[in-house]
Design a protein around this motif. Structure first.
Motif, mmCIF file in Angstrom:
data_model
loop_
_atom_site.group_PDB
_atom_site.id
_atom_site.type_symbol
_atom_site.label_atom_id
_atom_site.label_comp_id
_atom_site.label_asym_id
_atom_site.label_seq_id
_atom_site.Cartn_x
_atom_site.Cartn_y
_atom_site.Cartn_z
ATOM 1 N N UNK A 9 -17.032 4.556 -26.911
ATOM 2 C CA UNK A 9 -18.188 5.136 -27.599
ATOM 3 C C UNK A 9 -19.490 4.477 -27.159
ATOM 4 N N UNK A 10 -19.424 3.176 -26.859
ATOM 5 C CA UNK A 10 -20.618 2.467 -26.385
ATOM 6 C C UNK A 10 -21.062 3.018 -25.031
ATOM 7 N N UNK A 11 -20.104 3.275 -24.155
ATOM 8 C CA UNK A 11 -20.422 3.822 -22.835
ATOM 9 C C UNK A 11 -21.017 5.221 -22.972
ATOM 10 N N UNK A 12 -20.468 5.998 -23.875
ATOM 11 C CA UNK A 12 -20.975 7.362 -24.089
ATOM 12 C C UNK A 12 -22.420 7.305 -24.586
ATOM 13 N N UNK A 13 -22.702 6.455 -25.546
ATOM 14 C CA UNK A 13 -24.070 6.311 -26.056
ATOM 15 C C UNK A 13 -25.012 5.833 -24.951
ATOM 16 N N UNK A 14 -24.534 4.911 -24.124
ATOM 17 C CA UNK A 14 -25.330 4.376 -23.008
ATOM 18 C C UNK A 14 -25.732 5.498 -22.059
ATOM 19 N N UNK A 15 -24.733 6.284 -21.610
ATOM 20 C CA UNK A 15 -25.044 7.340 -20.637
ATOM 21 C C UNK A 15 -25.909 8.419 -21.266
ATOM 22 N N UNK A 16 -25.633 8.764 -22.530
ATOM 23 C CA UNK A 16 -26.445 9.780 -23.191
ATOM 24 C C UNK A 16 -27.882 9.303 -23.351
ATOM 25 N N UNK A 17 -28.062 8.043 -23.677
ATOM 26 C CA UNK A 17 -29.410 7.492 -23.810
ATOM 27 C C UNK A 17 -30.157 7.495 -22.491
ATOM 28 N N UNK A 18 -29.479 7.056 -21.438
ATOM 29 C CA UNK A 18 -30.110 7.026 -20.117
ATOM 30 C C UNK A 18 -30.476 8.441 -19.664
ATOM 31 N N UNK A 19 -29.571 9.390 -19.857
ATOM 32 C CA UNK A 19 -29.838 10.771 -19.460
ATOM 33 C C UNK A 19 -30.963 11.387 -20.301
ATOM 34 N N UNK A 20 -31.008 11.066 -21.588
ATOM 35 C CA UNK A 20 -32.065 11.586 -22.449
ATOM 36 C C UNK A 20 -33.439 11.082 -21.990
ATOM 37 N N UNK A 21 -33.560 9.786 -21.787
ATOM 38 C CA UNK A 21 -34.850 9.221 -21.383
ATOM 39 C C UNK A 21 -35.257 9.775 -20.018
ATOM 40 N N UNK A 22 -34.302 9.832 -19.096
ATOM 41 C CA UNK A 22 -34.599 10.376 -17.776
ATOM 42 C C UNK A 22 -35.060 11.830 -17.901
ATOM 43 N N UNK B 181 -23.964 12.762 -8.427
ATOM 44 C CA UNK B 181 -24.783 11.629 -8.878
ATOM 45 C C UNK B 181 -25.581 11.048 -7.716
ATOM 46 N N UNK B 182 -24.923 10.888 -6.569
ATOM 47 C CA UNK B 182 -25.600 10.345 -5.386
ATOM 48 C C UNK B 182 -26.714 11.277 -4.911
ATOM 49 N N UNK B 183 -26.439 12.561 -4.929
ATOM 50 C CA UNK B 183 -27.439 13.546 -4.506
ATOM 51 C C UNK B 183 -28.660 13.486 -5.425
ATOM 52 N N UNK B 184 -28.412 13.407 -6.732
ATOM 53 C CA UNK B 184 -29.546 13.334 -7.658
ATOM 54 C C UNK B 184 -30.362 12.067 -7.419
ATOM 55 N N UNK C 120 -36.751 7.847 -10.965
ATOM 56 C CA UNK C 120 -36.062 7.219 -9.841
ATOM 57 C C UNK C 120 -35.379 5.914 -10.257
ATOM 58 N N UNK C 121 -36.030 5.143 -11.106
ATOM 59 C CA UNK C 121 -35.436 3.875 -11.559
ATOM 60 C C UNK C 121 -34.228 4.123 -12.459
ATOM 61 N N UNK C 122 -34.311 5.141 -13.305
ATOM 62 C CA UNK C 122 -33.220 5.435 -14.233
ATOM 63 C C UNK C 122 -32.062 6.191 -13.589
ATOM 64 N N UNK C 123 -32.296 6.791 -12.435
ATOM 65 C CA UNK C 123 -31.292 7.651 -11.803
ATOM 66 C C UNK C 123 -29.974 6.941 -11.503
#
Length: 153
Positions: A30-43, A110-113, A73-76
């Motif tokens: 669940x921590x990993x899910x929140x992490x990725x969702x947060x990063x994707x949201x901010x990006x 992911x690499x392409x993005x 670019x930094x968050x990607x």
């Protein structure tokens, strides 16, 4: 190198270094899910601001475009560590099973993005709306291509 550029370079380097061992740092899926969702949201928030300029919904502001593109670019590099084993269950997620069953293809997206985000940041640095528009399209298409395959609506 100006202080702002140096700070951004340090942030990008730290983000890359932090994202590499991040999967091992999550106490539970669940921590990993929140992490990725947060990063994707901010990006997504920063990417949307660029899109609004590129599509003429808000006036072009070269400084804001560059700041937002540098942030994207930094968050990607960050969200991908949050898609590790066991993160297909737990907290609510829009990720489709293919993320885990087609890991090599998902990583290609992911690499392409990440590559397109870097090009977007470089285009924004020119201060040209035309250059920003030219780089925004491929970056947006990279997002869409991944979402079409790996994200539930």
């Amino acid at each position: 190198m100006p202080i702002k550029a140096l700070a951004l370079a340090a942030t990008a380097a730290a983000a890359t270094l932090v994202s590499l061992p991040a999967a091992a740092q999550f106490a539970k899926p669940e921590d990993a899910i929140k992490y990725r969702q947060g990063a994707l949201f901010v990006m997504g928030q920063h990417f949307g601001r660029i899109g609004a300029m590129a599509n003429g919904r808000v006036p072009f502001d070269a400084k804001a475009a560059q700041e937002n593109a540098d942030t994207v670019a930094a968050l990607a590099a960050l969200p991908w560590a949050g898609f590790g084993p066991g993160t297909d269950k737990g907290a609510p997620t829009k990720a489709k099973p293919g993320v885990w069953t087609e890991q090599a293809k998902f990583q290609e997206h992911a690499d392409k993005f990440q590559a397109e985000a870097a090009k977007l940041a470089a285009a924004a640095k020119t201060g040209s709306l035309d250059n920003l528009k030219a780089a925004f399209g491929p970056a947006a298409n990279s997002c869409k291509a991944c979402h079409d395959v790996y994200r539930a609506r």
